[in-house]
Design an enzyme around this catalytic site. Structure first.
Site, PDB file in Angstrom:
ATOM      1  N   HIS A  24      18.229  -3.153   0.144  1.00  0.00           N
ATOM      2  CA  HIS A  24      16.829  -3.513  -0.319  1.00  0.00           C
ATOM      3  C   HIS A  24      17.373  -4.977  -0.816  1.00  0.00           C
ATOM      4  CE1 HIS A  24      18.173  -2.025  -3.886  1.00  0.00           C
ATOM      5  NE2 HIS A  24      17.073  -2.634  -4.517  1.00  0.00           N
ATOM      6  N   ASP A  25      18.841  -5.344  -1.075  1.00  0.00           N
ATOM      7  CA  ASP A  25      19.126  -6.583  -1.610  1.00  0.00           C
ATOM      8  C   ASP A  25      20.034  -7.293  -0.676  1.00  0.00           C
ATOM      9  OD1 ASP A  25      17.996  -6.424  -4.017  1.00  0.00           O
ATOM     10  OD2 ASP A  25      19.463  -5.379  -4.871  1.00  0.00           O
ATOM     11  N   GLU A  56      24.209   0.344 -10.382  1.00  0.00           N
ATOM     12  CA  GLU A  56      24.410  -0.919  -9.292  1.00  0.00           C
ATOM     13  C   GLU A  56      25.113  -1.778 -10.024  1.00  0.00           C
ATOM     14  OE1 GLU A  56      21.986  -4.663  -7.772  1.00  0.00           O
ATOM     15  OE2 GLU A  56      21.712  -3.851  -9.643  1.00  0.00           O
ATOM     16  N   LEU A 103      18.864 -12.293 -16.608  1.00  0.00           N
ATOM     17  CA  LEU A 103      19.424 -12.241 -15.305  1.00  0.00           C
ATOM     18  C   LEU A 103      18.104 -12.859 -14.488  1.00  0.00           C
ATOM     19  CD1 LEU A 103      20.848 -10.776 -12.719  1.00  0.00           C
ATOM     20  CD2 LEU A 103      19.655  -8.879 -13.312  1.00  0.00           C
ATOM     21  N   ARG A 146      19.106   6.250 -10.388  1.00  0.00           N
ATOM     22  CA  ARG A 146      19.808   5.129  -9.858  1.00  0.00           C
ATOM     23  C   ARG A 146      19.676   4.105 -10.819  1.00  0.00           C
ATOM     24  NH1 ARG A 146      18.725  -0.708  -8.728  1.00  0.00           N
ATOM     25  NH2 ARG A 146      19.898  -1.365  -7.066  1.00  0.00           N
ATOM     26  N   ASP A 206      19.805   0.332 -12.549  1.00  0.00           N
ATOM     27  CA  ASP A 206      19.600  -1.115 -11.995  1.00  0.00           C
ATOM     28  C   ASP A 206      20.723  -1.957 -13.031  1.00  0.00           C
ATOM     29  OD1 ASP A 206      18.519  -3.036 -10.325  1.00  0.00           O
ATOM     30  OD2 ASP A 206      17.590  -3.920 -12.179  1.00  0.00           O
ATOM     31  N   GLY A 230       0.831  -1.322  -0.188  1.00  0.00           N
ATOM     32  CA  GLY A 230       0.048   0.047   0.146  1.00  0.00           C
ATOM     33  C   GLY A 230       0.921   1.342  -0.068  1.00  0.00           C
TER      34      GLY A 230
END
Ligand code: NOJ
Ligand code: NOJ
Ligand code: CA
Ligand code: CA
Length: 711
Positions: free
Chosen positions: A354-355, A284, A221, A254, A256, A79
């Site tokens: 987050h990874d 990244e 990937l 950013r 990816d 949400g």
């Protein structure tokens, strides 16, 4: 009467401003605010997984199998949305913490399908695009996005979007009904899907085993439908898409998975971005623990974009989270990266994301997180704080590390540390631009000094949580005097006294203590460049030079020996246009009006419009240890210098040995000459015989040139 009253209040107000002006330290790193989207050295980035921060508008939430109302299922949408971020800007949570830039999830429309076969996963993270020109409706509509930008800018916050042009979404090569078949849409119009891909929008070489750079670029990937960036339609579509978001006023990107897209294509993409509206862009390039990758440095130095500094992040995790290394290893990393990156201050530092596992361990102590934040915020590079780190959120691996924000408490120690140190990056250019020198080191204790001109910051940390450390004395560039801890004792820091010979008193660093002492000097008689942004551009593009001591009247800015047209000039910031000179690399320097010259800021790349060309050479048989390279008439192809030849070419996936290929960024609409060479690691070169190859590159979009090796 009214007029007189007004002027009375006015003069009272003015004298108040003057009095305060004497006591408040003036911001020393000027012009790096929200109006400057090419320099982030004085910023602190806050990384938000949009779906997991705050739900500001429940009416846009998905329903059914896509949604988890209380976010108990971390694989569903929860949400969070752009309105939620707007609310947290407006209630002061973000600005009061001191962060100055937000990195949000990729904003584009993602697949609506749920991965039922596996585990019910959804596209809540934003990395499963279906239409790069539309907003993700669960994050908001385009008006909401526009308002996010407006509100952020009004509060002095820059906005960075995640962008993932490597792929669309999970697909299967033989099951069109799996998920959404990786389908790509152009503002609602279907362009094609992964199976029956007669337009060749995607690459079809199976999944990568990560065995080589080439394998990672041209194969999928995981199961993500890999976009064929050499396809003119895909190429134009992605350029148009990023321009659409740039036109919305974003301040950064950013990028990816940069390890998984052809490097040449990415450079052409950066050229498009900088030519359209230059914004700070960082990619990244994932590195594991103790992984040192020369290709990572080369990408940061050649591609036109910066990188997330995984080497820094992983080392911090080893030292302060896992205990598998110490400050000696950390300082080695600082020294190595300072010379390996041409612009180390442009790399983006972090302690988790987050990874990765969240920095604060489940049932672990929070002191390690506090110490890591203090070091992060005072280190070289642009610091990024992953949302919730300031609330000591925990969670190992994805998706446990991406839970809904647990609270918005502004009294945690971590929040207060950020609040104390983030403004210091703007107040003292030593933190934004300075070198890093070790002043005292042991496995537990690290005292380092950041220095830029006469501006100095010293950070002392004892990571041992049970034993104090005795520091006999250390030498510093801080002028003699007594300095208060800029953290105001939040991590038990004390004041420091420096004597007239530049040494400190003997003192004790308590267990788990961090102290920050600093000195700023407003003016400088010597010009010193701290930052140039962007570091790549076409003639005529605006370039912003930040630093100290430029003087108040115009001097000269040179690219090599050529003076650049000046657009504006003040003591701390100069704007110029890239001069109309031959393409290639130049050192940028500033000469004050009184003739004093600055340091040289190295390797600005002047280029003309770039296109991605796939160079293919067949029948090039090599001996063991030899690779095939290209060398040619333009700087992009090494200007005929075999030492700067580009390669080694690839020969495993799209074409196989003895055919070789590589997608390279070259000038558009230009006739170039080139040859292939065989080169070994000692630099021995075998040239192709005969005439040079000649090729006129496309004026726009990608091209291909195919030759046979001539013996
Ligand atoms: C890296 C991102 O950070 C990760 O979260 C994502 O799943 C992959 N790239 C694929 O987009
Ligand atoms: C390596 C870069 O990654 C590539 O994009 C570029 O074309 C060559 N260097 C030549 O500058
Ligand atoms: Ca919502
Ligand atoms: Ca790829």
């Amino acid at each position: 009467m009214i007029k007189r009253r007004h002027s009375l209040w006015m003069s009272l107000f003015l004298s108040l401003v003057l009095v305060l002006g004497v006591f408040l330290p003036a911001a020393q790193v000027q012009g790096t605010d929200v109006n400057n989207s090419v320099n982030y050295s004085a910023d602190v980035i806050y990384q938000i997984v949009t779906d997991r921060f705050h739900d500001g508008n429940p009416s846009n939430n998905p329903t059914g199998n896509l949604f988890s109302a209380n976010c108990s299922n971390f694989k569903k949408y929860c949400g969070g949305d752009w309105q939620g971020i707007i609310n947290k800007i407006q209630d002061g949570y973000l600005t009061n913490m001191g962060v100055t830039a937000l990195w949000i999830s990729q904003p584009v429309e993602n697949v609506f399908a749920v991965m039922n076969d596996k585990d019910g996963s959804t596209s809540y993270h934003g990395y499963w695009a279906r239409d790069f020109k539309k907003p993700n409706p669960f994050f908001g509509n385009m008006n909401d996005f526009d308002r996010l930008i407006q509100v952020a800018h009004a509060h002095g916050l820059k906005v960075i979007i995640d962008f993932a042009p490597n792929h669309t979404s999970p697909a299967s090569s033989d099951e069109p009904s799996y998920m959404e078949n990786g389908k790509l849409y152009d503002n609602g119009t279907l362009l094609g899907g992964y199976t029956n891909d007669h337009k060749n929008l995607f690459q079809h070489y199976g999944g990568t085993d990560f065995s080589s750079i080439e394998d990672g670029i041209y194969r999928n990937l995981y199961d993500l439908a890999d976009l064929n960036l050499q396809n003119p339609q895909v190429d134009k579509y992605l350029r148009d898409a990023i321009k659409l978001w740039l036109d919305k006023g974003i301040d950064g990107i950013r990028m990816d998975a940069v390890k998984h897209m052809p490097f040449g294509w990415q450079k052409t993409f950066m050229d498009t971005i900088y030519n359209h509206r230059p914004v700070f862009t960082f990619g990244e390039w994932f590195l594991g623990k103790n992984e040192i990758d020369p290709a990572n440095y080369a990408f940061a130095n050649e591609s036109g974009m910066s990188l997330l500094d995984f080497e820094y992040g992983q080392k911090m995790i080893q030292v302060l989270r896992d205990g598998t290394d110490n400050w000696v290893g950390f300082h080695n990393m600082i020294q190595r990266t300072e010379s390996a990156y041409e612009q180390v201050n442009d790399q983006v530092t972090f302690i988790d994301n987050h990874d990765m596992d969240r920095f604060t361990k489940v049932n672990g102590n929070t002191r390690n997180t506090d110490m890591a934040l203090a070091v992060l915020l005072t280190s070289r590079g642009v610091p990024t704080i992953y949302y919730g780190t300031e609330q000591y959120m925990t969670g190992n691996g994805d998706p446990a590390n991406r839970q809904m924000m647990t609270s918005f408490n502004t009294n945690t120690r971590a929040y207060q540390i950020i609040q104390a140190l983030a403004p210091l990056r703007k107040a003292n250019p030593a933190l934004a631009y300075g070198t890093t020198q070790e002043r005292w080191i042991s496995p537990d204790v690290y005292i380092y000094e950041r220095k830029f001109g006469n501006n100095v910051a010293v950070v002392a940390i004892n990571k041992n949580l049970s034993q104090a450390a005795n520091i006999s004395s250390f030498v510093t560039s801080l002028p003699s005097g007594t300095y208060q801890d800029a953290l105001s004792g939040l991590l038990n820091g004390q004041s420091l006294t420096v004597n007239s010979s530049g040494s400190t008193q003997a003192f004790t660093l308590k267990a788990g203590e961090v102290a920050v002492w600093h000195y700023t000097q407003a003016s400088s008689s010597t010009p010193l460049i701290g930052h140039v942004g962007t570091m790549m551009g076409r003639a005529g593009q605006t370039v912003t030079i930040d630093g100290v001591g430029f003087g108040t009247s115009n001097g000269t800015v040179r690219f090599g020996t050529t003076a650049a047209p000046i657009l504006s000039w003040n003591d701390k910031q100069i704007k110029v246009r890239v001069p109309n000179i031959a393409t290639g690399k130049y050192h940028v320097s500033v000469t004050r009006s009184n003739g004093v010259k600055s340091n040289e800021y190295k390797n600005f790349e002047v280029l003309t419009k770039q296109v991605s060309v796939r160079f293919i050479v067949h029948n090039a048989q090599t001996n063991l240890g030899q690779g095939v390279y290209i060398v040619g008439s333009v700087p992009e192809l090494g200007s005929w210098d075999p030492a700067k030849a580009v390669g080694p070419f690839y020969n495993q996936v799209v074409f196989k040995y003895p055919s070789w290929y590589m997608d390279l960024s070259v000038p558009a609409g230009q006739t170039i000459q080139f040859k292939y060479i065989k080169k070994d690691s000692q630099g021995n070169v075998v040239w192709e015989s005969g005439n040079n190859h000649s090729f006129t590159t496309p004026a726009d979009g990608p091209g291909t040139v195919e030759k046979n090796w001539s013996n």
